[in-house]
Design a protein around this motif. Sequence first.
Motif, short mmCIF file in Angstrom:
data_model
loop_
_atom_site.label_atom_id
_atom_site.label_comp_id
_atom_site.label_asym_id
_atom_site.label_seq_id
_atom_site.Cartn_x
_atom_site.Cartn_y
_atom_site.Cartn_z
N VAL A 7 -20.57 -106.16 48.50
CA VAL A 7 -20.52 -104.73 48.20
C VAL A 7 -19.44 -104.05 49.03
N LYS A 8 -19.37 -104.43 50.32
CA LYS A 8 -18.36 -103.84 51.20
C LYS A 8 -16.95 -104.16 50.71
N THR A 9 -16.73 -105.43 50.33
CA THR A 9 -15.42 -105.83 49.81
C THR A 9 -15.09 -105.11 48.52
N LEU A 13 -11.91 -102.78 47.98
CA LEU A 13 -10.92 -103.03 46.93
C LEU A 13 -10.69 -101.78 46.10
N GLN A 14 -11.77 -101.08 45.78
CA GLN A 14 -11.63 -99.84 45.01
C GLN A 14 -10.77 -98.84 45.77
N GLY A 15 -11.00 -98.74 47.08
CA GLY A 15 -10.22 -97.82 47.89
C GLY A 15 -8.75 -98.23 47.95
N GLU A 16 -8.50 -99.53 48.05
CA GLU A 16 -7.13 -100.03 48.09
C GLU A 16 -6.39 -99.75 46.78
N MET A 47 -0.06 -106.62 34.11
CA MET A 47 -0.11 -106.03 35.44
C MET A 47 -0.68 -107.01 36.46
N ARG A 48 -0.06 -107.03 37.62
CA ARG A 48 -0.50 -107.87 38.73
C ARG A 48 -0.62 -107.02 40.00
N TRP A 49 -1.51 -107.44 40.90
CA TRP A 49 -1.72 -106.70 42.15
C TRP A 49 -1.65 -107.68 43.32
N ASP A 50 -0.68 -107.45 44.21
CA ASP A 50 -0.54 -108.23 45.43
C ASP A 50 -0.89 -107.31 46.60
N SER A 51 -2.17 -107.33 46.99
CA SER A 51 -2.67 -106.44 48.03
C SER A 51 -2.20 -106.90 49.41
N ALA A 52 -1.74 -105.94 50.21
CA ALA A 52 -1.31 -106.26 51.57
C ALA A 52 -2.47 -106.80 52.40
N GLU A 53 -3.68 -106.37 52.09
CA GLU A 53 -4.85 -106.79 52.87
C GLU A 53 -5.53 -108.03 52.31
N PHE A 62 -9.56 -107.04 39.33
CA PHE A 62 -9.17 -105.66 39.67
C PHE A 62 -9.13 -104.71 38.48
N ILE A 63 -8.92 -105.21 37.26
CA ILE A 63 -8.90 -104.30 36.11
C ILE A 63 -10.27 -103.63 35.90
N PRO A 64 -11.39 -104.38 35.91
CA PRO A 64 -12.69 -103.70 35.80
C PRO A 64 -12.92 -102.70 36.93
N LEU A 65 -12.49 -103.02 38.14
CA LEU A 65 -12.61 -102.08 39.25
C LEU A 65 -11.82 -100.80 38.97
N ALA A 66 -10.61 -100.99 38.45
CA ALA A 66 -9.77 -99.83 38.14
C ALA A 66 -10.40 -98.97 37.05
N GLU A 67 -11.02 -99.61 36.05
CA GLU A 67 -11.70 -98.87 34.98
C GLU A 67 -12.84 -98.05 35.56
N GLN A 68 -13.63 -98.67 36.41
CA GLN A 68 -14.81 -98.00 36.96
C GLN A 68 -14.46 -96.85 37.90
N SER A 69 -13.39 -97.02 38.65
CA SER A 69 -13.02 -96.02 39.65
C SER A 69 -12.14 -94.91 39.09
N GLY A 70 -11.57 -95.14 37.89
CA GLY A 70 -10.64 -94.17 37.33
C GLY A 70 -9.20 -94.43 37.72
N ALA A 71 -8.97 -95.42 38.61
CA ALA A 71 -7.60 -95.74 39.03
C ALA A 71 -6.76 -96.26 37.87
N ILE A 72 -7.43 -96.74 36.82
CA ILE A 72 -6.69 -97.27 35.67
C ILE A 72 -5.78 -96.23 35.04
N LEU A 73 -6.09 -94.94 35.23
CA LEU A 73 -5.26 -93.89 34.63
C LEU A 73 -3.87 -93.87 35.25
N TYR A 74 -3.80 -93.81 36.57
CA TYR A 74 -2.46 -93.77 37.18
C TYR A 74 -1.80 -95.14 37.11
N MET A 75 -2.60 -96.22 37.17
CA MET A 75 -2.03 -97.56 37.05
C MET A 75 -1.45 -97.79 35.66
#
Length: 263
Positions: A7-9, A13-16, A47-53, A62-75
């Motif tokens: 859950v913490k991860t 990830l959503q925050g990142e 789309m690909r994501w190379d996270s610094a962390e 990450f796509i489902p995470l982006a959908e759930q958080s709303g980040a998919i809009l800007y992405m």
Amino acid sequence: MGQHATVKTYRSLQGELANAATRGELFLQYQPIVDMSEKIIGMEALMRWDSAEYGQIPPAQFIPLAEQSGAILYMGDWALDEGCQQLQQWSRIPMAAEWTLSVNVSAHQFNTAHFVDYVVHAVQRYGIAPGRLILEVTENVFLNSTSSRQQDGFRRIREAGVGIAIDDFGTGFSSMCYLRDLSVSRIKIDRTFIENVTENKKDQGIVVAIVMLAHALGLDVVAEGVETAEQLKFLKTVGCSAFQGFLFGRPSDVSEFLCSEFL
């Protein structure tokens, strides 16, 4: 303890994701679409994501995470902008100038009030030639397409010279009304029907039916997930005219395909 860590991860990830584009962590890879002669006629941008962390995060995560958080809009806006820049660059390369580029669009993104304007302005800003940009959407985008606002959005997108492709066709909303009433230009046969198409009679029947439907409606049809010469042979035999899959190239930097195309 393990569940707490998961859950913490997840939350981390959503925050990142919220700032992934501004940090330069998002990038596009490209997979070729070829014609009957196996010549490249277009690309799909992935789309690909190379996270610094966390390093490279799989799209399935990450796509489902982006959908759930709303980040998919800007992405999604970022991917569209990047794709249009790529098309602009291809227009200056003779052998790539006719390539199309397919960009995936989520239902959430498609249904926002600003989306149609964003697409139209991007096409104008980058001087994209008609028919070169294709928006790939899944069938659930059409669940609420009966509203006048949505129908006007489809009309404006098509008037701007942008194609609309139904991705993963046959796996979602089953109504054929949107194919008849809306300005769809391409059907993509889902890979689940291609995987066993040389042995499975039901899959063969579904693929034949989709190809015939596309031809009857004057739509382009692309088979996804083509991995073997046997699959390709069957698809050509039943009238499919465009193909995408590992047989022709895995998603990678577009320069690899440009080099192979010019050699």
